[in-house]
Scaffold this motif. Structure first.
Motif, mmCIF file in Angstrom:
data_model
loop_
_atom_site.group_PDB
_atom_site.id
_atom_site.type_symbol
_atom_site.label_atom_id
_atom_site.label_comp_id
_atom_site.label_asym_id
_atom_site.label_seq_id
_atom_site.Cartn_x
_atom_site.Cartn_y
_atom_site.Cartn_z
ATOM 1 N N LEU A 25 0.897 -1.092 0.082
ATOM 2 C CA LEU A 25 0.070 -0.449 0.214
ATOM 3 C C LEU A 25 0.595 0.975 0.070
ATOM 4 C CD1 LEU A 25 -2.359 -0.887 2.266
ATOM 5 C CD2 LEU A 25 -3.121 -0.816 0.370
ATOM 6 N N GLY A 26 2.337 1.302 0.421
ATOM 7 C CA GLY A 26 2.613 2.596 0.189
ATOM 8 C C GLY A 26 2.706 2.905 1.126
ATOM 9 N N THR A 27 2.468 2.392 2.817
ATOM 10 C CA THR A 27 1.702 3.448 4.157
ATOM 11 C C THR A 27 2.980 3.062 4.705
ATOM 12 O OG1 THR A 27 0.435 4.282 5.170
ATOM 13 C CG2 THR A 27 0.256 1.667 4.527
ATOM 14 N N HIS A 28 3.383 3.950 5.613
ATOM 15 C CA HIS A 28 3.678 3.760 6.461
ATOM 16 C C HIS A 28 3.633 3.957 8.007
ATOM 17 C CE1 HIS A 28 7.511 3.268 4.558
ATOM 18 N NE2 HIS A 28 7.916 3.668 3.993
ATOM 19 N N ASP A 29 1.880 4.187 7.907
ATOM 20 C CA ASP A 29 1.166 4.225 9.282
ATOM 21 C C ASP A 29 1.040 3.520 10.102
ATOM 22 O OD1 ASP A 29 -1.528 5.711 7.150
ATOM 23 O OD2 ASP A 29 0.370 7.213 8.244
ATOM 24 N N PHE A 30 1.378 2.225 9.919
ATOM 25 C CA PHE A 30 1.638 0.871 10.979
ATOM 26 C C PHE A 30 2.632 0.922 11.083
ATOM 27 C CE2 PHE A 30 -2.336 -0.079 11.376
ATOM 28 C CZ PHE A 30 -3.374 -0.125 10.252
ATOM 29 N N ASP A 31 4.193 1.633 11.411
ATOM 30 C CA ASP A 31 5.518 1.249 11.191
ATOM 31 C C ASP A 31 5.909 0.730 12.609
ATOM 32 O OD1 ASP A 31 7.635 2.817 8.809
ATOM 33 O OD2 ASP A 31 6.119 1.039 8.448
ATOM 34 N N LEU A 32 4.807 1.927 13.993
ATOM 35 C CA LEU A 32 4.947 1.728 15.194
ATOM 36 C C LEU A 32 3.965 0.039 15.697
ATOM 37 C CD1 LEU A 32 5.403 3.926 17.756
ATOM 38 C CD2 LEU A 32 3.726 1.766 17.827
ATOM 39 N N PRO A 33 2.947 0.390 15.290
ATOM 40 C CA PRO A 33 2.331 -1.125 16.102
ATOM 41 C C PRO A 33 2.953 -2.515 15.206
ATOM 42 C CG PRO A 33 0.777 -0.539 14.386
ATOM 43 C CD PRO A 33 2.010 0.835 15.352
ATOM 44 N N LEU A 34 3.358 -2.442 14.259
ATOM 45 C CA LEU A 34 3.724 -3.675 13.360
ATOM 46 C C LEU A 34 4.933 -3.959 14.151
ATOM 47 C CD1 LEU A 34 2.026 -3.523 10.276
ATOM 48 C CD2 LEU A 34 2.055 -5.285 11.891
ATOM 49 N N ASN A 35 6.342 -3.085 13.628
ATOM 50 C CA ASN A 35 7.152 -3.270 14.644
ATOM 51 C C ASN A 35 7.711 -2.867 15.892
ATOM 52 O OD1 ASN A 35 9.552 -2.697 11.913
ATOM 53 N ND2 ASN A 35 8.213 -1.351 11.434
ATOM 54 N N ALA A 36 6.839 -2.544 16.813
ATOM 55 C CA ALA A 36 6.967 -2.665 18.548
ATOM 56 C C ALA A 36 6.560 -4.273 18.797
ATOM 57 C CB ALA A 36 6.073 -2.152 18.937
ATOM 58 N N GLY A 37 5.110 -5.368 17.910
ATOM 59 C CA GLY A 37 4.727 -6.134 18.291
ATOM 60 C C GLY A 37 5.916 -6.791 17.489
ATOM 61 N N LEU A 38 6.818 -6.993 16.811
ATOM 62 C CA LEU A 38 7.723 -8.040 16.627
ATOM 63 C C LEU A 38 8.546 -7.606 17.164
ATOM 64 C CD1 LEU A 38 7.671 -7.609 12.538
ATOM 65 C CD2 LEU A 38 6.922 -9.803 14.009
ATOM 66 N N GLY A 39 9.029 -6.226 18.575
ATOM 67 C CA GLY A 39 10.159 -6.183 18.965
ATOM 68 C C GLY A 39 9.739 -7.030 20.448
ATOM 69 N N LYS A 40 8.423 -6.894 20.670
ATOM 70 C CA LYS A 40 7.817 -7.502 21.944
ATOM 71 C C LYS A 40 8.249 -9.322 21.457
ATOM 72 C CE LYS A 40 3.538 -8.233 21.403
ATOM 73 N NZ LYS A 40 1.814 -8.796 21.515
ATOM 74 N N LEU A 41 7.805 -9.700 20.039
ATOM 75 C CA LEU A 41 7.940 -11.057 19.927
ATOM 76 C C LEU A 41 9.562 -12.042 20.512
ATOM 77 C CD1 LEU A 41 5.769 -13.322 17.050
ATOM 78 C CD2 LEU A 41 9.121 -13.833 17.451
ATOM 79 N N TYR A 42 9.819 -10.800 19.880
ATOM 80 C CA TYR A 42 11.470 -11.706 19.273
ATOM 81 C C TYR A 42 12.091 -11.233 21.105
ATOM 82 C CZ TYR A 42 11.695 -12.391 14.696
ATOM 83 O OH TYR A 42 11.523 -12.016 13.282
ATOM 84 N N ILE A 43 11.372 -10.268 21.453
ATOM 85 C CA ILE A 43 12.105 -10.467 23.027
ATOM 86 C C ILE A 43 11.529 -11.888 23.978
ATOM 87 C CG2 ILE A 43 11.619 -9.760 25.057
ATOM 88 C CD1 ILE A 43 11.488 -6.552 24.653
ATOM 89 N N GLU A 44 10.413 -11.713 24.131
ATOM 90 C CA GLU A 44 9.400 -13.275 24.267
ATOM 91 C C GLU A 44 10.611 -14.328 24.068
ATOM 92 O OE1 GLU A 44 7.603 -13.350 26.110
ATOM 93 O OE2 GLU A 44 7.656 -15.275 26.927
ATOM 94 N N ILE A 45 11.457 -14.840 22.688
ATOM 95 C CA ILE A 45 12.169 -15.611 22.889
ATOM 96 C C ILE A 45 12.852 -16.036 22.478
ATOM 97 C CG2 ILE A 45 10.292 -16.486 20.545
ATOM 98 C CD1 ILE A 45 11.811 -15.383 18.794
ATOM 99 N N GLY A 46 13.480 -14.690 22.880
ATOM 100 C CA GLY A 46 14.988 -14.380 23.752
ATOM 101 C C GLY A 46 16.026 -13.976 22.824
#
Length: 663
Positions: free
Chosen positions: A182-203
């Motif tokens: 879609l060429g949008t960066h409107d979801f950069d924070l929630p998506l990347n923060a969600g992935l950050g949360k996930l990688y924290i959980e798996i170490g």
């Protein structure tokens, strides 16, 4: 160090996902912008928003019901779960009564997302996932891609909550692919923060830092809640790597963004725990107390469990074992669903509690549980990391486009494979060690079995000694010799003697005999003994009618030895000796041998030897001790004498025991 991350995850589950929880983005209509501001207001001034929406009126039915969804989410954020569910049900009812249009799909998508959030908070992840996928199927071909992306984020969070991190990563990456298309960066924070949360959980902290850095670049243009979500996630990252000062800065930012509700409770818990690790108990007490007040106001539940866990941790640090004991007992009896991380933490705190109480037995018990859960969680984290890295290697479009990133993933897989190989080898060594210990234990059991068999043989030899005493037989023969002239008088003693000798041979090879055989032996013994001694003993028998004496068995000599002891020692100076023998049925066999003799004195028995070894009752006690080693229900023997010193009663209880078989 798992508490802060779990608290933040709970907050994400309760307040973050669903509906338009992230926001509608730029370029939307005025009504969309208004609804966006209302969602944002949930986290800034929820009470004012609820007051406004409860009386809000509009002619636009779609806008009205979308605002009703905002009201439902506001209720939920404040902990008014019943009101939240009722408002959500009203929106769904509107959708069921309305023709299928794009506007109706928008309301339905938001309503289904909110319903799924409420179900996830109640531990109904599977049902919530079915609803989210229904919403996704309905929205993905519609005219509102933002709603579709929001739903994909919710699905990713659902899999995250269920511990399926690989599938969660897949949905996050697919949502990223959609935003790229879609060429949008409107979801950069929630998506990347969600992935950050996930990688924290798996170490995987390197990957977590990478995605959180991307999310941080979108921080200035984000909503209040997006900022709150990011601050908590960034704080968790620093918490997990042990940088508590930096974690405190981010948790304080999150705390200052939200005023009240579940979000403030979450921030208070995070702040309180970090202050504990920074050894600042006064500050920790303040924030834990605030979290407890909010938790009580919303009815406890899962949120209350996590708050009590932090409170217990603080009490342990302050050595307030009374408060800690009460809280830990409540946590142990919590009926709701609890993650393995929190079971690990509970065991860890129980270990610390019992150590403080100097109850080292229970402390060691919970230490073993801590180690068991720690190993399990570590292994699971390694497997999750490997599975997620393998998925990224195969499917992540942002990596596939770059050969360098592919090589990095390969090296990461090799590293994780090496860790897994080492883990498997360690497990194999542990299995071998366990097998060796098991072999030693079997050898020890075999040795015990051999010693038991030896004791049985010694017991059988003792039976022969006690049943066939040469001196006793000699006296009997001397007594009956004069009667040889009269065959009628000789017949009964000789028959008794033959039966006695035959029973002695049988007893030498069997530990148990039928009650009938033991009774006959005792009767023959009494007959021969009284003949040899010229005694006249009044013997009475009382056998319970429920006992089949031909099939019911008992240990050999359990009647003979007490009767023999009474005949030998009890009737000295007694003119009318009496002996009463009772065999009762009471959860087994109960033998009672009672005489009217001179009474029992164990000290006097030590010097008395007549027609035997003088150790009859001692032998019987040893037999009972030996037999009880192979039984689940013990045989007991009690010897009592009335207060006047006349007469003796011996009661032997032989409980039913399926493990005890005749040998």
């Amino acid at each position: 160090m798992r508490t802060a991350a779990a608290i933040a995850t709970l907050m994400i589950l309760l307040a973050a996902c669903g509906g338009e929880g992230w926001r509608h983005k730029n370029g939307k209509s005025d009504s969309d912008a208004f609804i966006d501001s209302c969602y944002d207001m949930i986290y800034r001034d929820c009470d004012s928003l609820i007051t406004m929406l409860e009386s809000y009126e509009t002619d636009d039915s779609v806008t009205y019901w979308r605002l009703n969804n905002v009201l439902s989410r506001a209720y939920y954020s404040k902990g008014f779960l019943k009101k939240a569910a009722e408002a959500n049900a009203r929106s769904l009812d509107y959708c069921n009564r309305t023709p299928d249009t794009d506007s109706r799909k928008q309301v339905l998508g938001e309503s289904l997302n909110s319903k799924a959030v409420y179900m996830m908070a109640q531990g109904q992840n599977d049902s919530a996932l079915a609803i989210l996928k229904q919403a996704y199927s309905m929205l993905r071909n519609g005219s509102n891609p933002d709603a579709t992306i929001n739903t994909m984020i919710n699905i990713a969070d659902n899999y995250y909550s269920a511990g399926d991190f690989t599938t969660s990563s897949q949905w996050y990456h697919e949502a990223l692919l959609m935003t790229d298309s879609l060429g949008t960066h409107d979801f950069d924070l929630p998506l990347n923060a969600g992935l950050g949360k996930l990688y924290i959980e798996i170490g995987n902290y390197a990957m977590a830092d990478r995605y959180l850095a991307i999310a941080e670049s979108a921080y200035p243009n984000s909503t209040v809640y997006e900022k709150f979500y990011f601050c908590n996630t960034r704080g968790n990252y620093y918490y997990y790597i042990g940088n508590y000062e930096e974690a405190l800065l981010w948790f304080r930012k999150a705390y200052d963004l939200i005023n009240g509700g579940i979000g403030r409770m979450t921030s208070s818990c995070n702040m309180g725990e970090v202050f504990i690790y920074l050894n600042k108990p006064d500050s920790a007490e303040r924030y834990v107390a605030e979290a407890s007040v909010i938790s009580d106001s919303i009815g406890g539940g899962a949120a209350g469990y996590y708050v009590k866990s932090i409170h217990a941790f603080l009490a342990l640090q302050e050595k307030d074992y009374a408060t800690a004991g009460t809280l830990l007992d409540e946590l142990r009896h919590y009926k709701g669903s609890v993650s393995p991380e929190y079971i690990y933490l509970l065991n860890k705190r129980l270990n610390q509690f019992y150590e403080g109480k100097k109850d080292y037995r229970n402390a060691y018990r919970y230490l073993r549980e801590v180690n068991r859960y720690d190993d399990s969680l570590r292994n699971q984290r390694t497997l999750n990391n490997l599975a997620e890295a393998s998925y990224r290697y195969r499917n992540d479009t942002t990596i596939i486009a770059k050969n360098k990133k592919i090589e990095e993933s390969k090296r990461e897989i090799d590293r994780l494979t090496f860790i897994t190989t080492v883990s498997v080898m360690s497990l194999a060594i542990a299995v071998l060690l366990f097998s060796y210990i098991t072999l030693l234990r079997r050898k020890r059991l075999e040795h015990d079995r051999q010693m038991y068999a030896k004791a049985i043989n010694e017991y059988r030899m003792q039976v022969i000694k006690n049943r066939v005493t040469p001196h006793f037989i000699f006296n009997v023969l001397n007594a009956i010799m004069p009667s040889l002239r009269s065959h009628k008088e000789l017949e009964a003693p000789i028959r008794s003697m033959v039966r006695l000798l035959r029973s002695g041979v049988t007893a030498a090879t069997n530990i148990t005999v039928s009650i009938e055989d033991e009774m006959q032996y005792v009767k023959d013994y009494i007959t021969l003994f009284t003949i040899s001694k010229g005694m006249d003993v009044d013997v009475t028998w009382d056998i319970s009618p429920t006992i089949d004496t031909t099939t019911r068995v008992m240990p050999t000599m359990f009647l003979q030895l007490p009767v023999e002891n009474a005949l030998k020692y009890a009737f000295t100076g007694i003119s009318t000796p009496r002996l009463a023998i009772t065999i009762a049925d009471d959860c087994g066999t109960v033998l009672t041998i009672e005489d009217n003799g001179t009474g029992f004195n164990e000290a006097d028995m030590q010097g008395k030897k007549e027609n035997g070894t003088g150790t009859g009752l001692a032998t019987m006690k040893e037999i009972i001790r030996m037999l009880n080693r192979n039984r689940s229900k013990n045989i007991t023997m009690a010897i009592t004498t009335p207060d006047d010193g006349h007469g003796t009663r011996i009661v032997i209880r032989i409980p039913h025991d399926e493990r005890h078989t005749q040998e």
